[in-house]
Design a protein around this motif. Structure first.
Motif, PDB file in Angstrom:
ATOM      1  N   PRO A 217       0.734  -1.195  -0.071  1.00  0.00           N
ATOM      2  CA  PRO A 217      -0.036   0.031   0.179  1.00  0.00           C
ATOM      3  C   PRO A 217       0.797   1.579   0.050  1.00  0.00           C
ATOM      4  O   PRO A 217       1.852   1.228   0.631  1.00  0.00           O
ATOM      5  CB  PRO A 217      -0.859  -0.183   1.407  1.00  0.00           C
ATOM      6  CG  PRO A 217      -0.855  -1.476   1.624  1.00  0.00           C
ATOM      7  CD  PRO A 217       0.386  -2.031   1.007  1.00  0.00           C
TER       8      PRO A 217
ATOM      9  N   GLN B 156      -4.920   2.724   2.807  1.00  0.00           N
ATOM     10  CA  GLN B 156      -4.713   1.791   2.301  1.00  0.00           C
ATOM     11  C   GLN B 156      -4.323   0.635   3.219  1.00  0.00           C
ATOM     12  O   GLN B 156      -4.670  -0.402   3.513  1.00  0.00           O
ATOM     13  CB  GLN B 156      -4.015   1.634   0.839  1.00  0.00           C
ATOM     14  CG  GLN B 156      -4.531   2.298  -0.163  1.00  0.00           C
ATOM     15  CD  GLN B 156      -3.522   2.464  -1.280  1.00  0.00           C
ATOM     16  OE1 GLN B 156      -2.421   1.871  -1.278  1.00  0.00           O
ATOM     17  NE2 GLN B 156      -3.886   2.762  -2.427  1.00  0.00           N
ATOM     18  N   ASN B 157      -3.334   1.191   3.836  1.00  0.00           N
ATOM     19  CA  ASN B 157      -2.641   0.460   5.070  1.00  0.00           C
ATOM     20  C   ASN B 157      -3.207   0.173   6.129  1.00  0.00           C
ATOM     21  O   ASN B 157      -3.752  -0.896   6.583  1.00  0.00           O
ATOM     22  CB  ASN B 157      -1.359   1.123   5.487  1.00  0.00           C
ATOM     23  CG  ASN B 157      -0.442   0.281   6.491  1.00  0.00           C
ATOM     24  OD1 ASN B 157      -1.030   0.194   7.481  1.00  0.00           O
ATOM     25  ND2 ASN B 157       0.609  -0.152   6.094  1.00  0.00           N
TER      26      ASN B 157
ATOM     27  N   GLN C 149      -6.411  -2.420   4.987  1.00  0.00           N
ATOM     28  CA  GLN C 149      -5.868  -3.782   4.988  1.00  0.00           C
ATOM     29  C   GLN C 149      -5.611  -4.301   6.441  1.00  0.00           C
ATOM     30  O   GLN C 149      -6.214  -5.395   6.704  1.00  0.00           O
ATOM     31  CB  GLN C 149      -4.346  -3.709   4.435  1.00  0.00           C
ATOM     32  CG  GLN C 149      -3.883  -4.992   4.031  1.00  0.00           C
ATOM     33  CD  GLN C 149      -2.667  -5.037   3.363  1.00  0.00           C
ATOM     34  OE1 GLN C 149      -1.586  -4.397   3.771  1.00  0.00           O
ATOM     35  NE2 GLN C 149      -2.579  -5.377   2.108  1.00  0.00           N
TER      36      GLN C 149
ATOM     37  N   THR D 170      -7.972  -4.060  -0.965  1.00  0.00           N
ATOM     38  CA  THR D 170      -7.008  -3.033  -0.788  1.00  0.00           C
ATOM     39  C   THR D 170      -6.659  -2.428  -1.889  1.00  0.00           C
ATOM     40  O   THR D 170      -6.092  -3.386  -3.069  1.00  0.00           O
ATOM     41  CB  THR D 170      -5.734  -3.610  -0.001  1.00  0.00           C
ATOM     42  OG1 THR D 170      -6.015  -4.131   1.172  1.00  0.00           O
ATOM     43  CG2 THR D 170      -4.741  -2.393   0.362  1.00  0.00           C
ATOM     44  N   GLU D 171      -7.036  -1.114  -2.334  1.00  0.00           N
ATOM     45  CA  GLU D 171      -6.549  -0.586  -3.477  1.00  0.00           C
ATOM     46  C   GLU D 171      -4.970  -0.458  -3.639  1.00  0.00           C
ATOM     47  O   GLU D 171      -4.433  -0.068  -3.073  1.00  0.00           O
ATOM     48  CB  GLU D 171      -7.273   0.857  -3.529  1.00  0.00           C
ATOM     49  CG  GLU D 171      -7.018   1.592  -5.000  1.00  0.00           C
ATOM     50  CD  GLU D 171      -7.738   0.931  -6.237  1.00  0.00           C
ATOM     51  OE1 GLU D 171      -6.811   0.881  -7.242  1.00  0.00           O
ATOM     52  OE2 GLU D 171      -8.856   0.317  -5.984  1.00  0.00           O
ATOM     53  N   LYS D 172      -4.460  -0.830  -4.887  1.00  0.00           N
ATOM     54  CA  LYS D 172      -3.024  -0.767  -5.076  1.00  0.00           C
ATOM     55  C   LYS D 172      -2.680   0.349  -6.259  1.00  0.00           C
ATOM     56  O   LYS D 172      -1.449   0.568  -6.659  1.00  0.00           O
ATOM     57  CB  LYS D 172      -2.404  -2.016  -5.692  1.00  0.00           C
ATOM     58  CG  LYS D 172      -2.546  -3.132  -4.352  1.00  0.00           C
ATOM     59  CD  LYS D 172      -1.825  -2.762  -3.205  1.00  0.00           C
ATOM     60  CE  LYS D 172      -2.099  -3.812  -2.076  1.00  0.00           C
ATOM     61  NZ  LYS D 172      -1.558  -5.096  -2.351  1.00  0.00           N
TER      62      LYS D 172
ATOM     63  N   THR E 210      -0.445   4.305   0.394  1.00  0.00           N
ATOM     64  CA  THR E 210      -1.112   5.470   1.250  1.00  0.00           C
ATOM     65  C   THR E 210      -1.435   5.096   2.567  1.00  0.00           C
ATOM     66  O   THR E 210      -1.519   3.904   2.785  1.00  0.00           O
ATOM     67  CB  THR E 210      -2.775   6.100   0.583  1.00  0.00           C
ATOM     68  OG1 THR E 210      -3.462   4.982   0.721  1.00  0.00           O
ATOM     69  CG2 THR E 210      -2.231   6.359  -0.857  1.00  0.00           C
TER      70      THR E 210
ATOM     71  N   VAL F 255      -2.874   4.050  -7.717  1.00  0.00           N
ATOM     72  CA  VAL F 255      -2.866   5.421  -7.257  1.00  0.00           C
ATOM     73  C   VAL F 255      -2.588   6.605  -8.148  1.00  0.00           C
ATOM     74  O   VAL F 255      -1.912   5.983  -9.225  1.00  0.00           O
ATOM     75  CB  VAL F 255      -1.818   5.641  -6.024  1.00  0.00           C
ATOM     76  CG1 VAL F 255      -2.554   4.603  -4.876  1.00  0.00           C
ATOM     77  CG2 VAL F 255      -0.484   5.349  -6.339  1.00  0.00           C
TER      78      VAL F 255
END
Length: 618
Positions: free
Chosen positions: A363, A368-369, A372, A510-512, A365, A514
């Motif tokens: 991640p 995101q972290n 997760q 979790t978006e990866k 950002t 960006v």
């Protein structure tokens, strides 16, 4: 990202006729299918190139990034091939990115493959039939690369989804893959990786098979787990993403206690153990497994016959998700599945090769972290409160030391309550002038600094011995505080509400991917806020509360220096928390970029911190 993972798996140093690569696209996107089709064509050039020049890593993007702009050789023949392959890859990349930006596959591209017709019947990503396409059939004599060598089997699967059926998230997708692959290739060993974890070591399959085929202990091994590593980690790890102590210290300790947990990616499984087989001393692996495929059956006929294995109704009234495949009903299906395999008598192995086996995308950002870790902590706590609690489910099935190895992770979520106490209560008491620790002049104060210093010194030594930096360790302390006061707290509350029937389980991906400016700030190790979130409200409020208590304590000491002896340890604790929160203060008051704290979060934190301080004082 997805096709680079696929190509790196296809390029393993292993006989291609014994290798099948399956992509589970749970979003059911024709764009992913198009990208995979492009990868299938490119593999005919890429695989021979990797074999001939022993390329590492075998993800084209990673390879050409490490090789920079010039071929890593003075050999004119290799230079010519290198430039040709790079151009082919760049051309493919442009085609895929252009199509993705356009948002749909053009009619001209749709005519390249019959599989695109499947999307004519798709209502939405949550309501569609099974889409199964064998892009490369490894048993087809015509499935050859440019050098006439066989290609690995390559399969696209988007399992059926209907609104009236629960799809069981990642576990359901993997179980559908297990069934479909058993009919198409039926490999006795299954490797599963996330779409962002490309192969960094072409010999990983051979390494894993060394454990499975060991003459003395191989028959006991159910799975071989590799560490989870990332290739986008910055020098000082602003978000503590590397998990280096977890992967290099704690999991090897897990291994020494009876076998590591299954972490959901980078893991080689025996197919039969993943499907529910119990261990027995008489067990012997049948490596020459016979699958159910008719040798004369065409790819099209095979596709149609396998589609039923990935339908919503297939698992109804079966043991899938219970005793077969990955377990359902938990946000961390991997952990609970690994535990159940170990409780059936099998052992597992944790292997750290000299060259990292898999590299992924961490991640980039803070949000995101935190999301997760919220999912991880929630799932772990669900396990502890369920029948699969290691201390109950593992009783007399696995060693006590292995049961205890699971428990610290299971209790991540309730650990948030202890952290909240240390962050909030000493600060409020400091504002009131109430001491929580012995006076600094008292001998009873000695245990407190001794324990704290010993604990943090050991933590620092552990982190540095794993290759981290001093600044990286400090950043990790900050992130652990953020996670314990937000991610773990929300995970704890979600689990309690779900047990009370007030909420339902969800799975947040979790978006990866960006924006470019976000990536730039990540590389510069500038903390990213930028969005409204209850998590940021908590972080900012706690930061402001500690700042106010620190200022109040300093004022109190100036007025009456005798209070220093009484409140010294609390002031030290509050001062450390202020230092940890320096990036938060910058985001609240000093930064003007899009990654700063939103004004609403700033206002919220100031109001609530002042309110809490006033209540504590008056």
């Amino acid at each position: 990202m997805v096709i680079n993972t696929v190509l790196s798996m296809m390029a393993y140093d292993y006989p291609p006729d014994k290798l099948g690569v399956y992509l589970s696209d749970d979003g059911g996107s024709d764009l992913i299918f198009y990208a995979l089709l492009e990868a299938a064509h490119f593999s005919k050039e890429w695989l021979p190139f990797c074999r001939k020049f022993k390329v590492e890593p075998r993800s084209p993007e990673a390879y050409f990034r490490t090789a920079a702009t010039n071929p890593p050789s003075h050999d004119s023949f290799m230079t010519k091939e290198w430039l040709m392959i790079k151009k082919l890859y760049e051309d493919m990349k442009i085609r895929i990115e252009t199509t993705t930006k356009f948002g749909s596959v053009s009619n001209n591209l749709r005519q390249q493959h019959k599989g695109f017709c499947e999307w004519d019947l798709v209502s939405s990503r949550r309501d569609h039939q099974t889409i199964l396409q064998i892009l490369i059939d490894g048993r087809d004599p015509e499935a050859l690369d440019v050098q006439g060598q066989a290609l690995p089997t390559l399969v696209y699967l988007a399992r059926e989804k209907r609104p009236q059926y629960h799809h069981n998230f990642k576990a359901g997708a993997l179980n559908a893959l297990i069934r479909v692959s058993s009919k198409i290739s039926d490999g006795p060993v299954i490797l599963n990786v996330d779409c962002d974890m490309y192969s960094n070591n072409s010999e990983s399959i051979r390494d894993a098979l060394c454990f499975f085929l060991d003459q003395e202990k191989g028959h006991e091994i159910a799975y071989v787990q590799y560490p989870q590593n990332f290739d986008n980690i910055t020098q000082n790890e602003i978000y503590g993403n590397s998990l280096r102590v977890l992967m290099e210290v704690e999991h090897p300790g897990f291994d020494g206690n009876g076998g590591p947990c299954y972490i959901g990616t980078g893991c080689f499984h025996r197919r039969e153990t993943l499907c529910g087989k119990k261990y027995s001393k008489e067990f012997k692996a049948e490596w020459r497994s016979e699958n159910n495929r008719n040798s004369e059956e065409s790819s099209s006929a095979l596709e149609e016959s396998c589609k039923s294995l990935a339908t919503c109704a297939f698992e109804q009234n079966t043991e899938w998700g219970k005793e077969m495949g990955l377990k359902y009903g938990c946000a961390v299906e991997d952990i609970i599945t690994g535990l159940s395999i170990q409780c059936r008598g099998w052992k597992s192995v944790y292997f750290i090769p000299e060259r990292k086996a898999f590299l992924g995308v961490a991640p980039t950002t803070l949000m995101q972290n935190l999301i997760q870790h919220k999912r991880w902590s929630e799932g772990q706590f669900q396990i502890f409160l369920s029948k699969y609690c290691p201390l109950v489910y593992g009783h007399k099935r696995i060693p006590l030391k292995l049961q205890l190895s699971y428990v610290p992770y299971n209790l991540w979520a309730p650990n948030s309550l202890a952290m909240l106490y240390y962050v909030v209560v000493p600060s409020l008491c400091l504002l009131k002038g109430k001491a929580l620790f012995p006076q600094i002049s008292s001998p009873w104060v000695l245990p407190f600094p001794c324990v704290v210093l010993a604990n943090r010194a050991y933590s620092l030594w552990e982190f540095l011995s794993c290759g981290g930096t001093l600044q990286g360790w400090w950043n990790e302390q900050r992130i652990w505080m953020f996670k314990r006061t937000t991610s773990y707290l929300f995970g704890f509350l979600s689990t309690v509400l779900e047990l009370l029937g007030l909420s339902k389980a969800t799975f947040t991906v979790t978006e990866k991917v960006v924006d470019e400016d976000v990536s730039q700030r990540y590389e510069q190790e500038v903390m990213e806020f930028g969005t409204k979130s209850p998590m940021f409200n908590i972080i900012a409020t706690l930061a402001m509360l500690n700042l106010l208590s620190c200022i109040g304590a300093i004022k109190r000491v100036i007025v009456d220096n005798k209070t220093l002896d009484l409140l010294a340890l609390q002031m030290l604790l509050s001062g450390l928390l202020v230092c940890l929160n320096l990036p938060v203060y910058k985001g609240l008051f000093f930064r003007k970029d899009s990654g700063s704290m939103p004004p609403s979060v700033t206002l919220f934190s100031i109001i609530f911190a002042l309110l809490a301080s006033s209540i504590a004082m008056y």
